[in-house]
Design an enzyme around this catalytic site. Sequence first.
Site, PDB file in Angstrom:
ATOM      1  N   HIS A  80      -9.893   2.999   0.298  1.00 40.09           N
ATOM      2  CA  HIS A  80      -9.956   2.505   1.675  1.00 40.09           C
ATOM      3  C   HIS A  80     -10.795   1.230   1.654  1.00 40.09           C
ATOM      4  O   HIS A  80     -11.748   1.070   2.408  1.00 40.09           O
ATOM      5  CB  HIS A  80     -10.541   3.559   2.616  1.00 40.09           C
ATOM      6  CG  HIS A  80      -9.663   3.829   3.800  1.00 40.09           C
ATOM      7  ND1 HIS A  80     -10.118   3.913   5.083  1.00 40.09           N
ATOM      8  CD2 HIS A  80      -8.316   4.011   3.897  1.00 40.09           C
ATOM      9  CE1 HIS A  80      -9.117   4.163   5.915  1.00 40.09           C
ATOM     10  NE2 HIS A  80      -8.013   4.220   5.210  1.00 40.09           N
TER      11      HIS A  80
ATOM     12  N   HIS B 272       0.812  -1.208   0.000  1.00 36.77           N
ATOM     13  CA  HIS B 272       0.000   0.000   0.000  1.00 36.77           C
ATOM     14  C   HIS B 272       0.852   1.267   0.000  1.00 36.77           C
ATOM     15  O   HIS B 272       0.500   2.264  -0.628  1.00 36.77           O
ATOM     16  CB  HIS B 272      -0.917  -0.005   1.220  1.00 36.77           C
ATOM     17  CG  HIS B 272      -1.891   1.129   1.262  1.00 36.77           C
ATOM     18  ND1 HIS B 272      -2.991   1.198   0.435  1.00 36.77           N
ATOM     19  CD2 HIS B 272      -1.935   2.244   2.028  1.00 36.77           C
ATOM     20  CE1 HIS B 272      -3.665   2.303   0.691  1.00 36.77           C
ATOM     21  NE2 HIS B 272      -3.049   2.955   1.653  1.00 36.77           N
TER      22      HIS B 272
ATOM     23  N   ASP C 196      -6.212   8.669 -10.712  1.00 34.57           N
ATOM     24  CA  ASP C 196      -6.742   7.316 -10.881  1.00 34.57           C
ATOM     25  C   ASP C 196      -6.615   6.510  -9.610  1.00 34.57           C
ATOM     26  O   ASP C 196      -5.737   6.746  -8.782  1.00 34.57           O
ATOM     27  CB  ASP C 196      -6.032   6.581 -12.031  1.00 34.57           C
ATOM     28  CG  ASP C 196      -4.531   6.457 -11.800  1.00 34.57           C
ATOM     29  OD1 ASP C 196      -4.127   5.783 -10.840  1.00 34.57           O
ATOM     30  OD2 ASP C 196      -3.760   7.047 -12.581  1.00 34.57           O
TER      31      ASP C 196
ATOM     32  N   TYR D  95       4.281   0.650  -3.213  1.00 36.70           N
ATOM     33  CA  TYR D  95       3.990   0.379  -4.630  1.00 36.70           C
ATOM     34  C   TYR D  95       5.044  -0.560  -5.243  1.00 36.70           C
ATOM     35  O   TYR D  95       5.394  -0.446  -6.411  1.00 36.70           O
ATOM     36  CB  TYR D  95       3.918   1.687  -5.434  1.00 36.70           C
ATOM     37  CG  TYR D  95       2.782   2.596  -5.031  1.00 36.70           C
ATOM     38  CD1 TYR D  95       1.544   2.508  -5.649  1.00 36.70           C
ATOM     39  CD2 TYR D  95       2.947   3.529  -4.011  1.00 36.70           C
ATOM     40  CE1 TYR D  95       0.488   3.329  -5.268  1.00 36.70           C
ATOM     41  CE2 TYR D  95       1.900   4.351  -3.616  1.00 36.70           C
ATOM     42  CZ  TYR D  95       0.670   4.243  -4.258  1.00 36.70           C
ATOM     43  OH  TYR D  95      -0.372   5.043  -3.864  1.00 36.70           O
TER      44      TYR D  95
ATOM     45  N   ASN E 252      -3.645   6.305  -6.817  1.00 35.02           N
ATOM     46  CA  ASN E 252      -3.521   5.275  -5.803  1.00 35.02           C
ATOM     47  C   ASN E 252      -3.600   3.907  -6.475  1.00 35.02           C
ATOM     48  O   ASN E 252      -4.285   3.747  -7.484  1.00 35.02           O
ATOM     49  CB  ASN E 252      -4.664   5.445  -4.793  1.00 35.02           C
ATOM     50  CG  ASN E 252      -4.647   4.397  -3.693  1.00 35.02           C
ATOM     51  OD1 ASN E 252      -5.617   3.666  -3.547  1.00 35.02           O
ATOM     52  ND2 ASN E 252      -3.591   4.302  -2.931  1.00 35.02           N
TER      53      ASN E 252
ATOM     54  N   ASP F  90      -4.741  14.976   2.561  1.00 36.34           N
ATOM     55  CA  ASP F  90      -3.814  15.080   1.427  1.00 36.34           C
ATOM     56  C   ASP F  90      -3.988  16.411   0.704  1.00 36.34           C
ATOM     57  O   ASP F  90      -3.016  17.025   0.250  1.00 36.34           O
ATOM     58  CB  ASP F  90      -4.068  13.939   0.428  1.00 36.34           C
ATOM     59  CG  ASP F  90      -3.381  12.649   0.834  1.00 36.34           C
ATOM     60  OD1 ASP F  90      -2.479  12.704   1.685  1.00 36.34           O
ATOM     61  OD2 ASP F  90      -3.750  11.587   0.310  1.00 36.34           O
TER      62      ASP F  90
END
Length: 749
Positions: free
Chosen positions: A104, A55, A510, A58, A548, A126
């Site tokens: 989430h 998470h 995205d 990456y 994400n 964020d």
Amino acid sequence: MTLDSVKHAEQTPETELPWAELGLKENEYAQIREILGRRPTGAELAMYSVMWSEHCSYKSSKVHLKQFGDKAPASDAMLVGIGEQAGVVDVGQGYAVTFKVESHNHPSYVEPYQGAATGIGGIVRDIIAMGARPVAVMDPLRFGAADHPDTKRVLPGVVAGIGGYGNCLGLPNIGGEVVFDDCYQGNPLVNALCVGVMKHEDIHLAKAAGVGNKVILYGARTGGDGIGGASILASETFDSSKPSKRPAVQVGDPFQEKLLIECTLEAFAEDLVVGIQDLGAAGLSCATSELASNGTGGMRVELDDVPLRDSTLSPEEILMSESQERMCAVVEPGKVDKFLAICEKWDVIATVIGEVTDGDRLEIFWHGEQIVDVPPRTVAHDGPVYERPMARPEWLDALQADDASKLARAADGDELRGQVLKLVASPNQADKSWITSQYDRFVLGNTVLSQPEDSGMIRIDDETGLGVAISTDGNGRYAKLDPYQGAQLALAESYRNVAATGAKPLAITDCLNFPSPEDPAGMWQFAEACKGLADGCLELGTPVTGGNVSLYNQTGDAAIHPTPVVGVLGVIDDVARRTPMAFAEEGQLLYLLGDTREEFGGSAWSDVIHGHLGGQPPAVDLERERLLGEILISASRDGMIDAAHDLSDGGLIQAVVESCLKGGHGARLVLPDGLDATTFLFSESQGRAVVAVPRSEELRFTDMCGARGLPATRIGVVDGDAVELQGQFSLPLSELRSVWEATIPALFG
């Protein structure tokens, strides 16, 4: 308690540590030992484990995500791109907009209310960390079968969490999606988007620069909730044999977050902040390592100074905790008192926990002992990178060969009528007001368009009417049939939705929701989708600003459809010129823009009427999408159309029914030459929209379409109180509204 200090770690290389229990692989633990030249301390192991999780790092997707930078189209609008907490684009008049979508998913399955609520809270932080004021949120959602008992557990909790947190923050929820499919039964997708506005000069970045500058942790106290939460939950598949993850789900407090927003924005306005980082996944481990890694020196942190809700927390737990409503700021020594005073004014706890050093290490101390001594970049950015094995799924050829065009068509008008009613009443096509009415869509007073419009739209400047439109889309059924095309179809639909309201698409974010990267078939799907999206963005001129990746969305062998969700942001010079979807005046002429072909692969018609998934998804023509967008934007700006609705799930008839119900007027449709009724009504050919044209503008509009080479076919007129296909059937709006509105309340009310 005996602490594993750095000195002790050097002296006891043989000591066993629970690296596997923290989600690390054997090769990764060996890599950590090689980086440090010794075994890690317990605190260091905790940091690496959460920061090297799928998470946060990456590690399975980096090699494919590089395309978004390598193939990025040239864009004058891009101000901040991939790599920061959110992308930023220039929308004119000195304004900048930042937007991002994140997932989430796993926390929301375990604890639907808090999982979804803290998803909203995290994405909002964020946005404020970039220096922007949040102005709206959106929520692309995917659930299992609508009539499954567990969906009745998950959906109401998720919706209540999104509404409860967003409403308390005073942010309008202006769009999103709700999709039901069996494949999401054990892995619902809860994606959250936030958009914020600032002036160009207000942009802030996450970096710890300036030796001697102070590191201030402010916001909520650190507790035991969310220890390893999103970072661990989102990095493995669900398995009923594993222990409950309930303690790992974060708990949110939207009122604390509201104070945090105002406190942060005032500190920005007073020019008190050098660098800033939100505490989301991986908590303090992420904030300290990323700030130090992005800065010019090192960092020293005193963990004893972290305000706690639970005094029994170990230093490892403090570093891993994902307690919500927390941020880290880097502040010059001479400005610390003023920063702390602003925090006190807003009743926000703030503590100096460290400072920027002239070294190149992240050093953390606890009870006088050094428990962390690491190169910060190795924690934050230089983790493992995997080129996972990939293989085109063995089942894909057979699936694509099962052509949906061979499915039985309606034999007569009565059967067509029944199919329209069944489609309109199906959970995916039915009215979602039961859900969206739980969200405040109009708070702040700048919402111009919201659900069920093609895009949400927010006014940015009161005087000029400058605004932005945002849409999110993704069709997992298309992506299952062809992940490359599926990603481009998600991009095309979101692009089309923004253009349909009159806004010019600028950039995308995205959320790539996929199964396990350790399955070669799932990894192939991911790689194909990344390639498709990067190629599509290059052709459309819409750069990826960030986003994400959510992997491991499967339970055992049951994987979700690959679901790339694409959010497109567009700008409109004057929101007064927006185009709504409602057919609001009798006598308006209905025109179908674009080409209609027999394309039913992955369609709502094949799913709802036949329970079928197979064949090829609709063909993608991005040059046509661009042309259609230009026509819709020009027609909106010049007053040539009164309404527009893009054609996507459910085809033409779904769009017409929605526009008729929204406007309270019926439509008389005529079957064009060369098309059978099923194709005309239900095909999901792309690059299409239906528009309502005032009679006074018909010639000007059709001349423009003809000159630009866009097919425009007159298919009917806004008239009466029914949707009628001449010679086939007539459906009163009252009957359509009854079945359209009844489905979701019957399932969840």
